[in-house]
Write an enzyme that holds these catalytic residues in place. Structure first.
Site, PDB file in Angstrom:
ATOM      1  N   ASP A  55      -9.423  13.675   0.177  1.00  0.00           N
ATOM      2  CA  ASP A  55      -7.997  13.553   0.522  1.00  0.00           C
ATOM      3  C   ASP A  55      -7.531  12.125   0.312  1.00  0.00           C
ATOM      4  OD1 ASP A  55      -5.546  14.777   1.874  1.00  0.00           O
ATOM      5  OD2 ASP A  55      -5.874  12.947   3.031  1.00  0.00           O
ATOM      6  N   TYR A  60      -2.416   5.187  -0.433  1.00  0.00           N
ATOM      7  CA  TYR A  60      -3.720   4.602  -0.092  1.00  0.00           C
ATOM      8  C   TYR A  60      -4.227   3.645  -1.176  1.00  0.00           C
ATOM      9  CZ  TYR A  60      -3.864   8.729   3.023  1.00  0.00           C
ATOM     10  OH  TYR A  60      -3.577   9.710   3.937  1.00  0.00           O
ATOM     11  N   LYS A  91      -0.907  12.425  -2.660  1.00  0.00           N
ATOM     12  CA  LYS A  91       0.394  12.622  -2.008  1.00  0.00           C
ATOM     13  C   LYS A  91       1.433  11.655  -2.554  1.00  0.00           C
ATOM     14  CE  LYS A  91      -2.332  13.233   2.234  1.00  0.00           C
ATOM     15  NZ  LYS A  91      -3.402  12.220   2.119  1.00  0.00           N
ATOM     16  N   HIS A 123       4.260  13.306   1.220  1.00  0.00           N
ATOM     17  CA  HIS A 123       3.533  12.640   2.313  1.00  0.00           C
ATOM     18  C   HIS A 123       4.271  12.701   3.652  1.00  0.00           C
ATOM     19  CE1 HIS A 123       0.190   9.399   2.662  1.00  0.00           C
ATOM     20  NE2 HIS A 123       0.385   9.945   3.832  1.00  0.00           N
TER      21      HIS A 123
HETATM   22  N1  LIG Z   1      -0.888  12.604   5.844  1.00  0.00           N
HETATM   23  C1  LIG Z   1      -0.901  11.562   6.661  1.00  0.00           C
HETATM   24  O1  LIG Z   1       0.149  11.032   7.071  1.00  0.00           O
HETATM   25  C2  LIG Z   1      -2.213  11.003   7.086  1.00  0.00           C
HETATM   26  C3  LIG Z   1      -2.263  10.035   8.115  1.00  0.00           C
HETATM   27  C4  LIG Z   1      -3.505   9.569   8.530  1.00  0.00           C
HETATM   28  C5  LIG Z   1      -4.653  10.060   7.927  1.00  0.00           C
HETATM   29  N2  LIG Z   1      -4.584  10.967   6.912  1.00  0.00           N
HETATM   30  C6  LIG Z   1      -5.816  11.493   6.260  1.00  0.00           C
HETATM   31  O2  LIG Z   1      -6.762  11.879   7.246  1.00  0.00           O
HETATM   32  C7  LIG Z   1      -7.960  11.113   7.063  1.00  0.00           C
HETATM   33  C8  LIG Z   1      -8.663  10.867   8.379  1.00  0.00           C
HETATM   34  O3  LIG Z   1      -7.833  10.216   9.294  1.00  0.00           O
HETATM   35  P1  LIG Z   1      -8.054   8.715   9.780  1.00  0.00           P
HETATM   36  O4  LIG Z   1      -8.679   7.964   8.693  1.00  0.00           O
HETATM   37  O5  LIG Z   1      -6.758   8.245  10.331  1.00  0.00           O
HETATM   38  O6  LIG Z   1      -9.000   8.835  11.059  1.00  0.00           O
HETATM   39  P2  LIG Z   1     -10.292   9.645  11.566  1.00  0.00           P
HETATM   40  O7  LIG Z   1     -10.927  10.409  10.478  1.00  0.00           O
HETATM   41  O8  LIG Z   1      -9.875  10.360  12.799  1.00  0.00           O
HETATM   42  O9  LIG Z   1     -11.222   8.442  12.036  1.00  0.00           O
HETATM   43  C9  LIG Z   1     -11.746   7.521  11.116  1.00  0.00           C
HETATM   44  C10 LIG Z   1     -12.457   6.417  11.923  1.00  0.00           C
HETATM   45  O10 LIG Z   1     -13.562   6.978  12.627  1.00  0.00           O
HETATM   46  C11 LIG Z   1     -14.769   6.315  12.251  1.00  0.00           C
HETATM   47  N3  LIG Z   1     -15.807   7.359  12.183  1.00  0.00           N
HETATM   48  C12 LIG Z   1     -15.999   8.263  11.200  1.00  0.00           C
HETATM   49  N4  LIG Z   1     -17.013   9.087  11.507  1.00  0.00           N
HETATM   50  C13 LIG Z   1     -17.489   8.691  12.704  1.00  0.00           C
HETATM   51  C14 LIG Z   1     -18.543   9.150  13.534  1.00  0.00           C
HETATM   52  N5  LIG Z   1     -19.311  10.188  13.180  1.00  0.00           N
HETATM   53  N6  LIG Z   1     -18.770   8.486  14.709  1.00  0.00           N
HETATM   54  C15 LIG Z   1     -17.993   7.436  15.062  1.00  0.00           C
HETATM   55  N7  LIG Z   1     -16.986   6.953  14.321  1.00  0.00           N
HETATM   56  C16 LIG Z   1     -16.721   7.578  13.157  1.00  0.00           C
HETATM   57  C17 LIG Z   1     -14.475   5.678  10.906  1.00  0.00           C
HETATM   58  O11 LIG Z   1     -15.263   4.518  10.735  1.00  0.00           O
HETATM   59  P3  LIG Z   1     -15.998   4.121   9.334  1.00  0.00           P
HETATM   60  O12 LIG Z   1     -15.090   4.466   8.212  1.00  0.00           O
HETATM   61  O13 LIG Z   1     -16.200   2.653   9.512  1.00  0.00           O
HETATM   62  O14 LIG Z   1     -17.289   4.877   9.300  1.00  0.00           O
HETATM   63  C18 LIG Z   1     -13.000   5.324  11.056  1.00  0.00           C
HETATM   64  O15 LIG Z   1     -12.863   4.123  11.772  1.00  0.00           O
HETATM   65  C19 LIG Z   1      -7.468   9.836   6.370  1.00  0.00           C
HETATM   66  O16 LIG Z   1      -8.505   9.110   5.756  1.00  0.00           O
HETATM   67  C20 LIG Z   1      -6.488  10.433   5.395  1.00  0.00           C
HETATM   68  O17 LIG Z   1      -7.177  11.032   4.310  1.00  0.00           O
HETATM   69  C21 LIG Z   1      -3.380  11.467   6.504  1.00  0.00           C
END
Ligand SMILES: NC(=O)c1ccc[n+]([C@@H]2O[C@H](COP(=O)([O-])OP(=O)(O)OC[C@H]3O[C@@H](n4cnc5c(N)ncnc54)[C@H](OP(=O)(O)O)[C@@H]3O)[C@@H](O)[C@H]2O)c1
Length: 290
Positions: A55, A60, A91, A123
């Site tokens: 994704d 990004y 997106k 987005h």
């Molecule tokens: N459409 C939108 O508006 C939108 C907005 C936000 C996000 N997104 C999408 O959703 C994805 C995920 O959301 P997000 O990046 O906001 O947050 P998330 O997936 O909820 O959390 C990511 C964080 O958690 C850590 N992490 C990952 N696996 C872990 C584990 N097993 N134990 C402990 N910590 C862990 C990561 O650290 P490390 O990377 O350092 O391992 C990072 O700091 C994004 O990358 C993006 O693709 C979309």
């Protein structure tokens, strides 16, 4: 909602089916805030681990790194993967006009160099009703021209979705990507999407690791002898969402996928987790913008 048996049988290749018949991997790697070689490595590790969906987004600034990692993975002598096995989402950054959207899609295609985009999302719902309809029409036309296979939206609220359903009754969004985890459940919006056959994608499924020490999450994790992150991801999968956990850490990339396989939360766990809702927005919530 998927049955407990189906969720216990979850593997990396488990897919949901979109309204256009496309199969979408239910667990994918999110790559927000992963840049250049860090993003490249994460995508390569993910594909090696068994992830089949990535994704990304124009915003990004890592479509090129994702595309390079996917292409290199497909070219590896040891792989049996083909382009059709990998699901790439990106997106649109800005909602401007029909022409600007078509240009942005072609730019994204050139960046990732993957011949087509599996899923293209608007987005966010900014820009007002007229712009949203124009932009959506451009995405549908890109699908007709084979540039993208699937189309959808992200951060759209009920009123934005109603607009599109009215204007494009034969081609509703296939997907709405929303912030969804036990701490932000968006029940009314989720129900609306379900009632209209729109698949939900859960972004920020780990609540950015900011709620992993919550006592309810910890208690359920201990009950199943699993790390708290598994509980967070599994909740979304069992709600029937596509889950998009992000990590750039090789061990966590593996753990987030393996931790979803061969077990299930029971109904009591699911209810306890749903009870944690506090509409916890980590970055933005444009679902009610005009
Ligand atoms: N459409 C939108 O508006 C939108 C907005 C936000 C996000 N997104 C999408 O959703 C994805 C995920 O959301 P997000 O990046 O906001 O947050 P998330 O997936 O909820 O959390 C990511 C964080 O958690 C850590 N992490 C990952 N696996 C872990 C584990 N097993 N134990 C402990 N910590 C862990 C990561 O650290 P490390 O990377 O350092 O391992 C990072 O700091 C994004 O990358 C993006 O693709 C979309």
């Amino acid at each position: 909602m998927a049955s407990t048996e189906a969720q216990a049988a979850f593997t990396a290749s488990t897919c949901l089916t979109l309204a256009n018949g496309q199969k979408i991997p239910q667990l994918q790697l999110g790559v927000w805030e992963a840049y250049d070689d860090e993003c490249y490595d994460a995508v390569k590790w993910a594909l090696e681990a068994g992830y089949r969906g990535i994704d990304s987004a124009e915003w990004y600034e890592n479509e090129a790194a994702c595309g390079r990692a996917i292409r290199d993975s497909l070219a590896a002598p040891s792989t049996t993967l083909t382009r059709a096995d990998v699901f790439f989402t990106t997106k649109l950054r800005r909602n401007e006009s029909y022409a600007a959207t078509r240009d942005a899609i072609r730019r994204s295609l050139a960046e990732c160099a993957l011949d087509y985009i599996d899923l293209y999302l608007i987005h966010a719902p900014f820009g007002g009703p007229d712009v949203r309809r124009e932009v959506y029409r451009a995405v549908l036309d890109a699908a007709d021209d084979g540039e993208v296979k699937g189309w959808g939206v992200s951060n759209f609220g009920v009123s934005h979705l109603e607009e599109l359903l009215e204007a494009f009754p034969a081609r509703p969004p296939l997907v709405n990507q929303l912030e969804l985890n036990p701490f932000i459940t968006q029940a009314a919006l989720v129900d609306f999407c379900r009632a209209n056959g729109i698949v939900l994608q859960a972004y920020t499924p780990l609540a950015k690791a900011r709620r992993l020490a919550h006592p309810v999450v910890v208690a359920i994790a201990e009950k199943h002898a699993r790390p708290p992150a598994d509980v967070m991801v599994k909740w979304g999968l069992q709600e029937g969402f596509v889950s998009l956990p992000k990590s750039v850490t090789e061990a966590r990339i593996h753990a987030n996928l393996r931790g979803a396989e061969h077990w299930a939360l029971d109904e009591e766990d699911m209810e306890l987790l749903r009870g944690l809702d506090e509409h916890f927005v980590t970055e933005w919530d444009p679902t009610d913008c005009p």
